[in-house]
Design a protein around this motif. Structure first.
Motif, PDB file in Angstrom:
ATOM      1  N   ILE A  12       0.884  -1.167   0.000  1.00  0.00           N
ATOM      2  CA  ILE A  12       0.000   0.000   0.000  1.00  0.00           C
ATOM      3  C   ILE A  12       0.917   1.212   0.000  1.00  0.00           C
ATOM      4  CG2 ILE A  12      -1.811   1.245   1.228  1.00  0.00           C
ATOM      5  CD1 ILE A  12      -2.578  -1.417   2.546  1.00  0.00           C
ATOM      6  N   ALA A  13       0.929   1.958  -1.104  1.00  0.00           N
ATOM      7  CA  ALA A  13       1.968   2.974  -1.279  1.00  0.00           C
ATOM      8  C   ALA A  13       1.423   4.170  -2.034  1.00  0.00           C
ATOM      9  CB  ALA A  13       3.161   2.379  -2.019  1.00  0.00           C
ATOM     10  N   SER A  14       2.230   5.232  -2.065  1.00  0.00           N
ATOM     11  CA  SER A  14       1.815   6.451  -2.753  1.00  0.00           C
ATOM     12  C   SER A  14       2.972   7.018  -3.563  1.00  0.00           C
ATOM     13  CB  SER A  14       1.307   7.492  -1.752  1.00  0.00           C
ATOM     14  OG  SER A  14       2.337   7.875  -0.863  1.00  0.00           O
ATOM     15  N   ALA A  15       2.605   7.841  -4.539  1.00  0.00           N
ATOM     16  CA  ALA A  15       3.594   8.534  -5.358  1.00  0.00           C
ATOM     17  C   ALA A  15       3.105   9.950  -5.605  1.00  0.00           C
ATOM     18  CB  ALA A  15       3.824   7.808  -6.674  1.00  0.00           C
ATOM     19  N   SER A  16       4.065  10.874  -5.708  1.00  0.00           N
ATOM     20  CA  SER A  16       3.752  12.273  -5.981  1.00  0.00           C
ATOM     21  C   SER A  16       4.623  12.747  -7.137  1.00  0.00           C
ATOM     22  CB  SER A  16       4.012  13.127  -4.734  1.00  0.00           C
ATOM     23  OG  SER A  16       3.897  14.502  -5.033  1.00  0.00           O
ATOM     24  N   LEU A  17       3.983  13.383  -8.123  1.00  0.00           N
ATOM     25  CA  LEU A  17       4.696  13.902  -9.284  1.00  0.00           C
ATOM     26  C   LEU A  17       4.398  15.390  -9.397  1.00  0.00           C
ATOM     27  CD1 LEU A  17       3.604  11.064 -11.734  1.00  0.00           C
ATOM     28  CD2 LEU A  17       5.768  11.190 -10.504  1.00  0.00           C
TER      29      LEU A  17
ATOM     30  N   THR B 118      -0.513  11.110  -7.008  1.00  0.00           N
ATOM     31  CA  THR B 118      -0.957  12.503  -7.077  1.00  0.00           C
ATOM     32  C   THR B 118      -0.084  13.255  -8.065  1.00  0.00           C
ATOM     33  OG1 THR B 118      -1.647  12.404  -4.762  1.00  0.00           O
ATOM     34  CG2 THR B 118      -1.393  14.588  -5.743  1.00  0.00           C
ATOM     35  N   VAL B 119      -0.705  13.946  -9.012  1.00  0.00           N
ATOM     36  CA  VAL B 119       0.004  14.645 -10.081  1.00  0.00           C
ATOM     37  C   VAL B 119      -0.287  16.129  -9.974  1.00  0.00           C
ATOM     38  CG1 VAL B 119       0.329  14.819 -12.573  1.00  0.00           C
ATOM     39  CG2 VAL B 119      -0.248  12.603 -11.538  1.00  0.00           C
ATOM     40  N   SER B 120       0.761  16.941 -10.019  1.00  0.00           N
ATOM     41  CA  SER B 120       0.607  18.391  -9.912  1.00  0.00           C
ATOM     42  C   SER B 120       1.491  19.085 -10.946  1.00  0.00           C
ATOM     43  CB  SER B 120       0.989  18.858  -8.501  1.00  0.00           C
ATOM     44  OG  SER B 120       0.889  20.255  -8.380  1.00  0.00           O
TER      45      SER B 120
ATOM     46  N   SER C 250      -4.915  11.129  -9.160  1.00  0.00           N
ATOM     47  CA  SER C 250      -5.439  12.465  -8.886  1.00  0.00           C
ATOM     48  C   SER C 250      -4.639  13.508  -9.649  1.00  0.00           C
ATOM     49  CB  SER C 250      -5.375  12.756  -7.386  1.00  0.00           C
ATOM     50  OG  SER C 250      -5.814  14.057  -7.097  1.00  0.00           O
ATOM     51  N   LEU C 251      -5.342  14.335 -10.435  1.00  0.00           N
ATOM     52  CA  LEU C 251      -4.715  15.402 -11.209  1.00  0.00           C
ATOM     53  C   LEU C 251      -5.083  16.750 -10.617  1.00  0.00           C
ATOM     54  CD1 LEU C 251      -5.537  14.217 -14.853  1.00  0.00           C
ATOM     55  CD2 LEU C 251      -3.362  13.965 -13.663  1.00  0.00           C
ATOM     56  N   GLY C 252      -4.073  17.587 -10.381  1.00  0.00           N
ATOM     57  CA  GLY C 252      -4.323  18.904  -9.831  1.00  0.00           C
ATOM     58  C   GLY C 252      -3.339  19.938 -10.337  1.00  0.00           C
ATOM     59  N   ASN C 253      -3.646  21.204 -10.116  1.00  0.00           N
ATOM     60  CA  ASN C 253      -2.744  22.324 -10.429  1.00  0.00           C
ATOM     61  C   ASN C 253      -2.292  22.315 -11.878  1.00  0.00           C
ATOM     62  OD1 ASN C 253      -2.700  23.433  -7.742  1.00  0.00           O
ATOM     63  ND2 ASN C 253      -1.379  21.722  -7.157  1.00  0.00           N
ATOM     64  N   TYR C 254      -3.260  22.387 -12.782  1.00  0.00           N
ATOM     65  CA  TYR C 254      -2.999  22.545 -14.212  1.00  0.00           C
ATOM     66  C   TYR C 254      -2.243  21.359 -14.811  1.00  0.00           C
ATOM     67  CZ  TYR C 254      -4.486  27.264 -13.136  1.00  0.00           C
ATOM     68  OH  TYR C 254      -5.217  28.357 -12.706  1.00  0.00           O
ATOM     69  N   SER C 255      -2.618  20.176 -14.397  1.00  0.00           N
ATOM     70  CA  SER C 255      -2.037  18.972 -14.968  1.00  0.00           C
ATOM     71  C   SER C 255      -2.897  18.448 -16.122  1.00  0.00           C
ATOM     72  CB  SER C 255      -1.917  17.888 -13.894  1.00  0.00           C
ATOM     73  OG  SER C 255      -0.996  18.264 -12.905  1.00  0.00           O
ATOM     74  N   THR C 256      -2.255  17.685 -17.006  1.00  0.00           N
ATOM     75  CA  THR C 256      -2.989  17.026 -18.076  1.00  0.00           C
ATOM     76  C   THR C 256      -2.568  15.563 -18.141  1.00  0.00           C
ATOM     77  OG1 THR C 256      -1.326  17.580 -19.763  1.00  0.00           O
ATOM     78  CG2 THR C 256      -3.137  19.138 -19.444  1.00  0.00           C
ATOM     79  N   TRP C 257      -3.533  14.724 -18.480  1.00  0.00           N
ATOM     80  CA  TRP C 257      -3.267  13.292 -18.649  1.00  0.00           C
ATOM     81  C   TRP C 257      -3.883  12.832 -19.953  1.00  0.00           C
ATOM     82  CZ3 TRP C 257      -6.870   9.092 -16.465  1.00  0.00           C
ATOM     83  CH2 TRP C 257      -6.401   7.819 -16.825  1.00  0.00           C
ATOM     84  N   THR C 258      -3.078  12.179 -20.765  1.00  0.00           N
ATOM     85  CA  THR C 258      -3.543  11.550 -21.987  1.00  0.00           C
ATOM     86  C   THR C 258      -3.401  10.051 -21.809  1.00  0.00           C
ATOM     87  OG1 THR C 258      -2.801  13.440 -23.313  1.00  0.00           O
ATOM     88  CG2 THR C 258      -3.230  11.372 -24.483  1.00  0.00           C
ATOM     89  N   GLY C 259      -4.516   9.331 -21.693  1.00  0.00           N
ATOM     90  CA  GLY C 259      -4.409   7.898 -21.449  1.00  0.00           C
ATOM     91  C   GLY C 259      -5.733   7.286 -21.042  1.00  0.00           C
ATOM     92  N   LYS C 260      -5.658   6.037 -20.590  1.00  0.00           N
ATOM     93  CA  LYS C 260      -6.847   5.278 -20.165  1.00  0.00           C
ATOM     94  C   LYS C 260      -6.454   4.385 -19.002  1.00  0.00           C
ATOM     95  CE  LYS C 260      -6.048   1.600 -23.621  1.00  0.00           C
ATOM     96  NZ  LYS C 260      -4.804   2.185 -24.160  1.00  0.00           N
ATOM     97  N   ALA C 261      -7.448   3.771 -18.378  1.00  0.00           N
ATOM     98  CA  ALA C 261      -7.222   2.815 -17.295  1.00  0.00           C
ATOM     99  C   ALA C 261      -7.913   1.513 -17.661  1.00  0.00           C
ATOM    100  CB  ALA C 261      -7.764   3.352 -15.980  1.00  0.00           C
ATOM    101  N   TYR C 262      -7.242   0.382 -17.357  1.00  0.00           N
ATOM    102  CA  TYR C 262      -7.864  -0.896 -17.674  1.00  0.00           C
ATOM    103  C   TYR C 262      -7.274  -2.014 -16.818  1.00  0.00           C
ATOM    104  CZ  TYR C 262      -3.673  -1.675 -20.575  1.00  0.00           C
ATOM    105  OH  TYR C 262      -2.384  -1.815 -21.023  1.00  0.00           O
TER     106      TYR C 262
END
Length: 457
Positions: free
Chosen positions: A297-302, A341-343, A362-374
């Motif tokens: 159980i872990a987290s990442a911040s970008l 978490t992406v910022s 989680s996308l925040g602070n003017y982030s963009t994501w191009t992709g999908k989840a599966y």
């Protein structure tokens, strides 16, 4: 040799060649050494079974060592041993170590065979020092509460298995600044903290590893890295085993398994955390994810960071484990739960979960994501959250357990004709009221069927 590519403009690139110790070493002479692997199939001892010895032992003393060449050629023997409340300053000197380790667990936990071993509330300062080891030995090892090593403006080179550059365990602390490190062998990371927790802080340095399982960072404690250029040819840039790694202003390239591997070596634990700030992670293998989570159980911040993958996969969460050889994944005892978490970042790639694992994105602070989840296999759970300043460009149909968007009009989701399905029974999705609506780009937001939620989509 490391090559850094600088993106100067949309249509132009420049390369900068960065030298590391391998550019000046006789790699052919160390080829046999670097081909060695290790046998881990025996029970580790939970206590220090060997005395840490060497020709230069500093015990309960203060000492200045300058312009010296310190060497030893013997198994299970250090060159420099600093112990019992000593303070030793070594400058403008060379330390050379030959000799094998009888017990690699003792090497990991207590620094057996390390070139420089600091323990028992001692402090060492190494400045303008060249530390070279062969046959499998750590360069600089620190063990114990109130034991510290400060290494600056120095070169670290190693051949042979399990020969880390900076290495801390037992709550010891090592700090490196302006270092150049190279290891050519198996499981020989540049900057490592082992069990019990070791603390590693490294700045303004170059790291290059060539062996299988040899990461730039290995953490079972705390690792802080700033302004690091590193390439792990046959490893992730980091292994996290119940630890925290904080990376700033760095450019790192991974060549095996994944960009970062976060796992629990025993039963599933929580609390591991990786963060990237103003950094770039490049992942070369065709099927490797940027971030991989297993049995944890872990987290990442970008934050203001990039992840560039050949595979097109940003993150994988799976019911899996890292083997002792650190060269492939095997089945574990528990699924993974990853929160990312992406910022202020623009990321492209997919989220993939297997066998009951989950990813919260989680996308925040003017982030963009191009992709999908599966789901890669079996049931999986995905949660996606966007603030009003962030956007998602869909590249495929996606099923979400939870979906939150601060822009309730969904104008920040560009469907490109794909559908977004959500679990209408989830309280987090109550704001959608079980409705179906057309999204920007022609796709639809729809309640998911039971089969879709089981991961059979």
């Amino acid at each position: 040799m490391l090559v850094s590519i600088l993106l100067l403009a949309a249509l132009s690139k420049a390369t900068v060649t960065i030298l590391d110790p391998s550019d000046f070493a006789d790699l052919a002479a160390d080829a046999a050494d670097n081909a060695l692997t290790a046998d881990w199939d025996y029970a580790p001892l939970s206590y220090q079974a060997y005395s840490i010895t060497g020709p230069y032992v500093y015990n309960d003393t203060s000492k200045e060592v300058s312009h010296k060449t310190l060497t030893v050629a013997a198994n299970d023997t250090s060159v420099v041993v600093i112990t019992e409340d000593s303070q030793v300053n070594i400058s403008q000197s060379t330390v050379i170590k030959h000799g094998y380790s009888t017990d690699l667990y003792q090497s990991s936990f207590y620094g057996l065979n390390a070139a420089v071993n600091i323990a028992n509330a001692s402090v060492a300062y190494l400045d303008n020092v060249n530390v070279t080891v062969h046959n499998g030995a750590a360069n600089v090892y620190v063990y114990g509460n109130n034991s510290y090593a400060y290494v600056s403006d120095s070169s670290l080179y190693s051949s042979g298995p399990v020969s880390h550059g900076l290495y801390a365990a037992g709550y010891g602390t090592v700090v490196g600044k302006n270092l150049r490190h190279y290891s050519g062998a198996y499981r020989s990371s540049s900057f490592a903290g082992d069990s019990p927790k070791g603390y590693v802080y490294v700045y303004d340095s170059i790291a290059h590893t060539a062996g299988i399982g040899s990461a730039i960072f290995y953490g079972q404690g705390t690792v802080y890295a700033e302004n690091i250029i590193g390439h792990a040819q046959q490893a992730p840039i980091a292994f996290l085993d119940g630890s925290q790694i904080d990376i700033h202003e760095s450019d790192l390239t991974a060549g095996l398994l994944a960009g970062v591997v976060t796992f629990s070596s025993g039963t599933r634990q929580s609390g591991s955390e990786i963060s990237f700030t103003n950094s770039r992670l490049t992942v070369l293998p065709d099927e490797a994810a940027g971030l991989w989570f297993g049995n944890v159980i872990a987290s990442a911040s970008l934050v203001r960071s990039q992840i560039n993958t050949t595979s097109g996969i940003l993150a994988i969460a799976n019911y899996s484990q890292v083997t002792q050889d650190f060269n492939y994944f095997a089945e574990s005892t528990a699924a993974a739960e990853a929160t990312i978490t992406v910022s202020e970042s623009a990321l492209a790639g997919d989220l993939v979960a297997y066998n009951g694992s989950s990813i919260n994105w989680s996308l925040g602070n003017y982030s963009t994501w191009t992709g999908k989840a599966y789901s890669g296999y079996g049931n999986a759970s995905f949660s996606v959250s966007l603030d009003a300043s962030s956007s998602w460009i869909m590249t495929g149909h996606t099923v979400l357990t939870n979906f939150t968007d601060a822009d309730t009009t969904l104008s920040n989701v560009h469907s490109a004709g794909y559908n977004l399905y959500y679990d209408s029974s989830s309280a987090h999705n109550s704001w959608l009221k079980g409705n179906t609506q057309k999204m920007h780009g022609g796709g639809y937001l729809k309640p998911a069927s039971k089969s879709q939620l089981r991961g059979s989509h």
